[in-house]
Every structure is written in C-alpha cells, then in structure tokens.
Design a protein around this motif. Structure first.
Motif, PDB file in Angstrom:
ATOM      1  N   ILE A 272       0.842  -1.208   0.000  1.00 50.24           N
ATOM      2  CA  ILE A 272       0.000   0.000   0.000  1.00 50.24           C
ATOM      3  C   ILE A 272       0.870   1.248   0.000  1.00 50.24           C
ATOM      4  O   ILE A 272       0.613   2.204  -0.737  1.00 50.24           O
ATOM      5  N   LYS A 273       1.933   1.250   0.813  1.00 50.31           N
ATOM      6  CA  LYS A 273       2.811   2.425   0.885  1.00 50.31           C
ATOM      7  C   LYS A 273       3.567   2.645  -0.423  1.00 50.31           C
ATOM      8  O   LYS A 273       3.934   3.770  -0.756  1.00 50.31           O
ATOM      9  N   GLN A 274       3.789   1.580  -1.177  1.00 47.39           N
ATOM     10  CA  GLN A 274       4.431   1.718  -2.481  1.00 47.39           C
ATOM     11  C   GLN A 274       3.479   2.302  -3.517  1.00 47.39           C
ATOM     12  O   GLN A 274       3.909   2.933  -4.486  1.00 47.39           O
ATOM     13  N   ASN A 275       2.179   2.093  -3.326  1.00 46.28           N
ATOM     14  CA  ASN A 275       1.160   2.579  -4.266  1.00 46.28           C
ATOM     15  C   ASN A 275       0.632   3.971  -3.929  1.00 46.28           C
ATOM     16  O   ASN A 275       0.130   4.668  -4.806  1.00 46.28           O
ATOM     17  N   ILE A 276       0.717   4.353  -2.638  1.00 45.72           N
ATOM     18  CA  ILE A 276       0.096   5.595  -2.187  1.00 45.72           C
ATOM     19  C   ILE A 276       1.115   6.420  -1.417  1.00 45.72           C
ATOM     20  O   ILE A 276       1.796   5.917  -0.521  1.00 45.72           O
ATOM     21  N   GLU A 277       1.203   7.703  -1.746  1.00 41.18           N
ATOM     22  CA  GLU A 277       2.104   8.610  -1.037  1.00 41.18           C
ATOM     23  C   GLU A 277       1.438   9.152   0.222  1.00 41.18           C
ATOM     24  O   GLU A 277       0.226   9.152   0.354  1.00 41.18           O
ATOM     25  N   ASN A 278       2.258   9.622   1.135  1.00 43.90           N
ATOM     26  CA  ASN A 278       1.794  10.296   2.354  1.00 43.90           C
ATOM     27  C   ASN A 278       0.897   9.410   3.222  1.00 43.90           C
ATOM     28  O   ASN A 278      -0.147   9.852   3.702  1.00 43.90           O
ATOM     29  N   VAL A 279       1.303   8.180   3.413  1.00 45.10           N
ATOM     30  CA  VAL A 279       0.580   7.279   4.318  1.00 45.10           C
ATOM     31  C   VAL A 279       1.212   7.373   5.697  1.00 45.10           C
ATOM     32  O   VAL A 279       2.401   7.107   5.867  1.00 45.10           O
ATOM     33  N   TYR A 280       0.412   7.752   6.695  1.00 43.67           N
ATOM     34  CA  TYR A 280       0.918   7.870   8.057  1.00 43.67           C
ATOM     35  C   TYR A 280       0.861   6.537   8.791  1.00 43.67           C
ATOM     36  O   TYR A 280       1.809   6.134   9.447  1.00 43.67           O
ATOM     37  N   ASP A 281      -0.257   5.837   8.671  1.00 43.78           N
ATOM     38  CA  ASP A 281      -0.424   4.586   9.411  1.00 43.78           C
ATOM     39  C   ASP A 281      -1.404   3.678   8.676  1.00 43.78           C
ATOM     40  O   ASP A 281      -2.330   4.154   8.004  1.00 43.78           O
ATOM     41  N   ILE A 282      -1.189   2.369   8.804  1.00 41.86           N
ATOM     42  CA  ILE A 282      -2.074   1.361   8.209  1.00 41.86           C
ATOM     43  C   ILE A 282      -2.388   0.314   9.267  1.00 41.86           C
ATOM     44  O   ILE A 282      -1.483  -0.185   9.943  1.00 41.86           O
TER      45      ILE A 282
END
Length: 305
Positions: A272-282
């Motif tokens: 998910i972090k590779q597909n979406i920028e500015n991810v704080y937490d999952i």
C-alpha cells in the motif's frame, strides 16, 4: 518536525508582510483614486493578511506532539483553520457586494478614477504572483496542504487583480465610471464563491472523508499484489493534515501460523505504501477465509466501487 515548523512560520510571516503592504497600498489608492474595484481588491488582500495570521498561529499548533487528549496529534488544526477562514472571506465578500450594489442601485454622479489605480493594480499582480510562487514552493517543501491552499488563494487574487485591471481599462476607454462598481460587484461574487468552496472542502476532512476517492482502488490493487492476501474489505481511509490513515480487513488461510499471517499483513502494508504517497499509518485486520462478518456498517468493498 522542527524544520517543517520553521518553514511554515517563515512562509506565514512573509505572506503577512507582503499582503499587508499590498493591501494598504490598494486601499489607500482606491480611496484617493475613487476606485471601488481597487478598494475591493485591497479588502480582499486584507483578508489574506488575516489568513496568513491564522496560518502562522496554526503552524505552531499542527507540529505539537500527540498527547492524552489528542492521540493522533494536532494536524487537523489546519482544517479547522480553513473552516474559520471561509467565514472571514465570506464576510469580506458580502461587505463588498453590499457596497458595490448600493453604488449601482443608487447611482450618483461620479468622476472617473485616477490613473494611479491602474499602476497600483499592476504592482499588485506582480507582487501576488511572487507570493503565490513562494508559498507553493514552501508548501511542497514542507508537505503542507495549508500553505499550498494559501498559494492557490493568492493565485486567485491575481485573477481578481487582472479583472480589476480590465475593468479600469474599460472604465477609462468608455468613460463610464459605473463600470468600476460593476467590476467590484463581480469581484465580490468571486470572493463569496471562493469562501463557499473552502467551507465545503473543509467538510470532507472534518467528516473523516478523502478528496481523492481513487485511493480506494489503489488500496485494493495493492492488496491483490500480495500472495496469500484475499478479499480486502471494510476499507476505511481518512486524512490527518496531508497524511492518510488507512484501515482494512483481509482474509488469509486459517491454517497459517500467527507469524505467517503477520508477515502477510506486513507485506500488505508495504504494498500500500508503495502505491500511495503520504501514508501515516495502516491497520490490517486479518480474518480466516470465509469468516468475515456478514453485516458491517463502515468501510468500502471492491464490489461497490
């Protein structure tokens, strides 16, 4: 974090000083030149000073660390500030609308504005372009949607000043002072429209929504790339500042060990972090295949996108 705070504070101070200089010059010239449009443009710049002061105050809040009351930190303070600013901008637009409307409905003989009104408007366009460019660059550098939004607001001010310039040109060319009041009326409507847009956009973040709904397709595509991860569902996303908070459920083989299931969840986070920028937490909740809850109120599934 400290460097980001310095960028926000420095950019806010430059915005305050720059907009204050432009506002004072346009209001002063608008009064002595007898131009309602230039005066209204100056009032609009005065609202930018208020916006920058709020931005400065907010910059000192958003960088505070989480505490017992605010476990997610203070990033949403910029959204609250945007809501407050929408009312400030709306009030300024309404004041200008009423003033321009009175001059049109109860028209009295007026002299043409002084030619100095054109010069101060040209000066304003150049100054606003410089401020907008600087705010946008600093907003990108700090990852601050607040500064970027302020830059867009100043870019809109360039359009307003350009409209004033066109209005002044036709006022002098056609020898019709009332065109100056009509230009002021149109500018007031534009300011009110901007206030309403800011108000509506701030609702999205305050209601835990996202502006870019394509993020959900990106989440589903990211999960599908991970071997062993099945049926992503009950996906929720919201924004804190410019960062995404993502929660979702996935299904895996019920016979896997805890370590194996945890590794799949970790791989989902990485994907998910590779597909979406500015991810704080999952947060990934794992369920055995076919064991998810039949009725789930919140979140999105693949079949409803």
């Amino acid at each position: 974090m400290k460097n980001r705070e310095k960028i926000l504070i420095r950019a806010s101070w430059i915005s305050i000083i720059g907009n204050a200089a432009l506002s004072i010059s346009k209001i002063f010239v608008g009064i002595i030149a007898g131009s309602i449009a230039v005066l209204g443009d100056g009032i609009d710049s005065a609202t930018d000073v208020v916006i920058s002061i709020v931005t400065l105050f907010t910059a000192r809040i958003v960088t505070r660390p989480p505490n017992n009351n605010y476990a997610y930190g203070y990033e949403k303070a910029d959204t609250i500030a945007a809501k407050v600013l929408s009312f400030v901008i709306f009030f300024a637009g309404m004041q200008m609308l009423i003033s321009s409307g009175k001059n049109i409905l109860f028209a009295v003989p007026r002299d043409l504005p002084s030619i100095i009104a054109i010069y101060v408007t040209l000066f304003s366009i150049i100054g606003k372009l410089g401020l907008a460019y600087y705010q946008f660059r600093q907003g990108k550098l700090a990852g601050s949607p607040m500064l970027i939004a302020n830059a867009k607001n100043m870019r809109n001010d360039v359009i307003i000043s350009a409209g004033v310039l066109v209005g002044l040109f036709f006022t002098f060319y056609l020898d019709m002072p009332i065109l100056d009041s009509i230009t002021g009326l149109l500018i007031s409507l534009y300011i009110i429209r901007s206030a309403i847009n800011i108000f509506m956009e701030s609702n999205v973040a305050l209601m835990d929504g996202v502006k870019d709904t394509s993020i959900y397709n990106k989440i589903f595509e990211a999960v599908e790339k991970v071997p062993g991860a099945c049926n992503p569902h009950r996906v929720r996303s919201r924004q804190i500042g410019n960062m995404y908070m993502i929660v979702l459920d996935i299904e895996t083989d019920g016979e896997l060990t805890l370590n194996e299931a945890h590794e799949i969840a970790d791989n989902v986070e990485v994907s998910i972090k590779q597909n979406i920028e500015n991810v704080y937490d999952i947060v990934v909740h794992i369920e055995p295949i076919g064991k998810h809850h039949s009725e789930e109120k919140f979140g999105l599934n693949r079949d409803i996108l």
